[in-house]
Design an enzyme around this catalytic site. Structure first.
Site, PDB file in Angstrom:
ATOM      1  N   GLY A 117      10.999   7.755  -7.872  1.00  0.00           N
ATOM      2  CA  GLY A 117      11.897   6.674  -7.479  1.00  0.00           C
ATOM      3  C   GLY A 117      13.194   7.192  -6.882  1.00  0.00           C
ATOM      4  O   GLY A 117      13.423   8.403  -6.801  1.00  0.00           O
ATOM      5  N   LEU A 175       3.461   5.577  -4.832  1.00  0.00           N
ATOM      6  CA  LEU A 175       4.811   6.098  -4.648  1.00  0.00           C
ATOM      7  C   LEU A 175       5.026   7.425  -5.382  1.00  0.00           C
ATOM      8  O   LEU A 175       4.787   7.526  -6.586  1.00  0.00           O
ATOM      9  CB  LEU A 175       5.830   5.067  -5.145  1.00  0.00           C
ATOM     10  CG  LEU A 175       7.302   5.442  -4.991  1.00  0.00           C
ATOM     11  CD1 LEU A 175       7.667   5.549  -3.520  1.00  0.00           C
ATOM     12  CD2 LEU A 175       8.187   4.424  -5.674  1.00  0.00           C
ATOM     13  N   ASP A 176       5.462   8.430  -4.629  1.00  0.00           N
ATOM     14  CA  ASP A 176       5.840   9.742  -5.158  1.00  0.00           C
ATOM     15  C   ASP A 176       4.719  10.442  -5.919  1.00  0.00           C
ATOM     16  O   ASP A 176       4.969  11.220  -6.839  1.00  0.00           O
ATOM     17  CB  ASP A 176       7.098   9.635  -6.042  1.00  0.00           C
ATOM     18  CG  ASP A 176       8.317   9.188  -5.258  1.00  0.00           C
ATOM     19  OD1 ASP A 176       8.367   9.459  -4.039  1.00  0.00           O
ATOM     20  OD2 ASP A 176       9.208   8.570  -5.847  1.00  0.00           O
ATOM     21  N   GLU A 177       3.463  10.174  -5.545  1.00  0.00           N
ATOM     22  CA  GLU A 177       2.332  10.818  -6.199  1.00  0.00           C
ATOM     23  C   GLU A 177       1.452  11.593  -5.228  1.00  0.00           C
ATOM     24  O   GLU A 177       0.379  12.047  -5.600  1.00  0.00           O
ATOM     25  CB  GLU A 177       1.488   9.780  -6.948  1.00  0.00           C
ATOM     26  CG  GLU A 177       2.189   9.205  -8.151  1.00  0.00           C
ATOM     27  CD  GLU A 177       1.293   8.311  -8.981  1.00  0.00           C
ATOM     28  OE1 GLU A 177       0.051   8.440  -8.894  1.00  0.00           O
ATOM     29  OE2 GLU A 177       1.830   7.483  -9.721  1.00  0.00           O
TER      30      GLU A 177
END
Length: 187
Positions: A105, A131-133
Site C-alpha cells: 500500500g 496489488l503489490d504482489e
C-alpha cells in the site's frame, strides 16, 4: 513508456542511467511534469486520472499508437486495473517503498516507522492483478538508526527507490527474464 505522478527522483535516475533503451514517452497525471519530460526530449501526455476508466483507456490508446511494449511506473501513485495490467503481463515494473511482502500500500514508510522496524527498503516488482504482489525483480535495504524521524526514513527510501528501479529496468532490458510461478529468473 514511463508513468509518473509528482515525485521526480525515480524519473531523474532513469534519465541519468545508461539503460540500453530509450523511453518513447512520459504519461503523467499532473501537467506540471511536462517541462521535465520535454527537457529530456520526451513527449508528455497529461491524463488527470480523476476518472480512472477513462484515463486508463486513453493511456492504452496512446501506448498502442506509440507501440509501447514495456512500462515503468516511476512512483506513479495510481492503481492500475486488471483491464490495463493483463495487456502488459510481466511488462510493467513498479517501485514500492517497502521490502515486500511487508507493508503493501501507499503508506509503507509510515508503517515501517510506526512499527519500529530496524531495516526498511524498497522493492521493484512486476505489476500483477493483485496489488503489490507481483514477482520481485530487485530489492534494496537501509538501516533505520535510533532517533531517525519519518522524514529521514522517507529520504533514505527515495534514494533506494531510484537505485533499485534503475537496477530492475537494466535487468529487464539487458537480460531475458522469465517469470514462472511468481519467480523471476534469467533465461
Amino acid at each position: 513508456a514511463i508513468l509518473v505522478t509528482r515525485e521526480t527522483h525515480c524519473f531523474d535516475a532513469l534519465m541519468k542511467a545508461k539503460l540500453g533503451a530509450e523511453p518513447a514517452l512520459v504519461i503523467g497525471n499532473y501537467d506540471d511534469f511536462a517541462p521535465r519530460a520535454q527537457k529530456h526530449g520526451l513527449p508528455f501526455v497529461h491524463l488527470n486520472w480523476h476518472d480512472r476508466a477513462k484515463s486508463e483507456n486513453e493511456a492504452l490508446k496512446v501506448l498502442e499508437r506509440q507501440e509501447i511494449d514495456f512500462i515503468v511506473l516511476a512512483r506513479f501513485m495510481k492503481i492500475l486495473t486488471p483491464n490495463f495490467v493483463w495487456r502488459y503481463k510481466n511488462k510493467i515494473i513498479n517501485i514500492h517503498p517497502s521490502l515486500l511482502p511487508s507493508f503493501p500500500g501507499p503508506q509503507a514508510y509510515r508503517q515501517a516507522y510506526e512499527q519500529g522496524v530496524k531495516i526498511a527498503g524498497v522493492t521493484a516488482h512486476f505489476v500483477s492483478m493483485r496489488l503489490d504482489e507481483g514477482p520481485i525483480i530487485a530489492q534494496g535495504s537501509f538501516a533505520i538508526t535510533p532517533g531517525m524521524e519519518l522524514k529521514e526514513i522517507m529520504a533514505a527510501g527515495q534514494r533506494q527507490e531510484a537505485q533499485v528501479l534503475v537496477k530492475a529496468v537494466k535487468l529487464y532490458l539487458g537480460k531475458q527474464l522469465d517469470v514462472h510461478w511468481g519467480v523471476v529468473r534469467e533465461v
